[in-house]
Design a protein around this motif. Structure first.
Motif, PDB file in Angstrom:
ATOM      1  N   UNK A 177       0.829  -1.205   0.000  1.00  8.36           N
ATOM      2  CA  UNK A 177       0.000   0.000   0.000  1.00  8.36           C
ATOM      3  C   UNK A 177       0.865   1.258   0.000  1.00  8.36           C
ATOM      4  N   UNK A 178       1.918   1.260   0.825  1.00  9.44           N
ATOM      5  CA  UNK A 178       2.824   2.410   0.899  1.00  9.44           C
ATOM      6  C   UNK A 178       3.558   2.597  -0.419  1.00  9.44           C
ATOM      7  N   UNK A 179       4.023   1.509  -1.009  1.00 12.24           N
ATOM      8  CA  UNK A 179       4.741   1.615  -2.283  1.00 12.24           C
ATOM      9  C   UNK A 179       3.819   2.097  -3.400  1.00 12.24           C
ATOM     10  N   UNK A 180       2.557   1.717  -3.358  1.00 16.36           N
ATOM     11  CA  UNK A 180       1.595   2.200  -4.363  1.00 16.36           C
ATOM     12  C   UNK A 180       1.364   3.707  -4.217  1.00 16.36           C
ATOM     13  N   UNK A 181       1.348   4.187  -2.981  1.00 15.78           N
ATOM     14  CA  UNK A 181       1.226   5.636  -2.755  1.00 15.78           C
ATOM     15  C   UNK A 181       2.413   6.358  -3.379  1.00 15.78           C
ATOM     16  N   UNK A 182       3.617   5.842  -3.143  1.00 18.32           N
ATOM     17  CA  UNK A 182       4.810   6.467  -3.714  1.00 18.32           C
ATOM     18  C   UNK A 182       4.784   6.392  -5.238  1.00 18.32           C
ATOM     19  N   UNK A 183       4.336   5.269  -5.764  1.00 20.58           N
ATOM     20  CA  UNK A 183       4.242   5.115  -7.222  1.00 20.58           C
ATOM     21  C   UNK A 183       3.252   6.116  -7.816  1.00 20.58           C
ATOM     22  N   UNK A 193      11.344   9.938  -6.918  1.00 20.39           N
ATOM     23  CA  UNK A 193      11.374   9.072  -5.742  1.00 20.39           C
ATOM     24  C   UNK A 193      12.651   8.243  -5.755  1.00 20.39           C
ATOM     25  N   UNK A 194      13.329   8.194  -4.603  1.00 21.91           N
ATOM     26  CA  UNK A 194      14.452   7.280  -4.400  1.00 21.91           C
ATOM     27  C   UNK A 194      14.159   6.473  -3.138  1.00 21.91           C
ATOM     28  N   UNK A 205       8.373  -1.862  -7.509  1.00 21.19           N
ATOM     29  CA  UNK A 205       7.502  -0.739  -7.854  1.00 21.19           C
ATOM     30  C   UNK A 205       8.265   0.357  -8.595  1.00 21.19           C
ATOM     31  N   UNK A 206       9.582   0.360  -8.486  1.00 20.11           N
ATOM     32  CA  UNK A 206      10.403   1.386  -9.118  1.00 20.11           C
ATOM     33  C   UNK A 206      10.576   1.101 -10.606  1.00 20.11           C
ATOM     34  N   UNK A 207      10.916   2.139 -11.349  1.00 20.15           N
ATOM     35  CA  UNK A 207      11.189   1.987 -12.784  1.00 20.15           C
ATOM     36  C   UNK A 207      12.631   1.578 -13.040  1.00 20.15           C
TER      37      UNK A 207
END
Length: 223
Positions: A177-183, A193-194, A205-207
């Protein structure tokens, strides 16, 4: 040509350890574009934390050049560095770093120069914390604590968010859930985002995923 939000050029960071020297960063070369979403991985002692400290203007390189949004930080005064850190960077930590005596709303407003109650409320609401404005950290779950921390990181409209193991204290559902918010912040708001993480699921979740070892980048994976 894309604007570069972070630039490391032959950056070394050397610490005295006993009678010897340790190179936490060893000639790091890296440029991250504005609007990028990057995960940084590597074993303990690989230089991830030092990388984040230099990127967050919490530490200065021993040698080499570091720039944030084109500004070389080593030539700035302490006051100018603090202003740049406050205006350009939002920090998210593994252990949340919220003040226990303050409410969620007060924690979010803490970094603000001009206290804007309505803006703080709006950001908390966007984090799904509409009914948690006046709760203190001891009254919140781990996932809720990290959402408050994200809201605090966003309050000054930073161009970049630096997250140090932001899912390390969370279960899988809350971590996702937290990673989706950052995404979403990256894709929809253009925030760079780093994320430093040991968790491959969070890194996914990162590119782009950067792998570090011995103060250097040893591999980069892009989607």
């Amino acid at each position: 040509m894309n604007k570069q939000v972070l630039e490391f050029k032959n950056v070394w960071k050397t610490y005295h350890m006993g009678d010897g020297l340790v190179n936490a960063l060893a000639g790091l070369d890296l440029s991250l574009d504005e609007g990028s979403f990057t995960a940084v991985m590597g074993p303990s002692g690989s230089g991830k934390s030092t990388f984040l400290h230099v990127a967050g203007i919490l530490d200065e390189p021993t040698m080499g050049v570091f720039r944030i949004n084109g500004k070389e930080t080593i030539n700035l005064s302490m006051k100018e560095q603090a202003r740049l850190r406050r205006n350009e960077i939002g920090f998210i930590f593994q252990r949340f770093n919220l003040l226990s005596q303050l409410t969620s709303l007060e924690n979010v407003m803490l970094p603000m120069i001009n206290k804007d109650l309505e803006k703080a409320k709006e950001i908390l609401d966007k984090m799904g914390l509409e009914d948690k404005h006046h709760k203190r950290p001891t009254q919140l779950s781990g996932g809720e604590l990290q959402r408050v921390a994200i809201a605090r990181a966003l309050i000054n409209d930073p161009s970049i968010i630096l997250a140090d193991e932001p899912t390390g204290e969370l279960d899988t559902a809350n971590a996702d859930s937290i990673m989706k918010i950052l995404q979403d912040l990256n894709h929809n708001n253009g925030v760079s985002i780093v994320v430093v993480t040991h968790n491959p699921a969070s890194a996914s979740f990162a590119d782009e995923i950067i792998h570090m070892s011995d103060g250097k980048i040893v591999n980069m994976d892009s989607k």
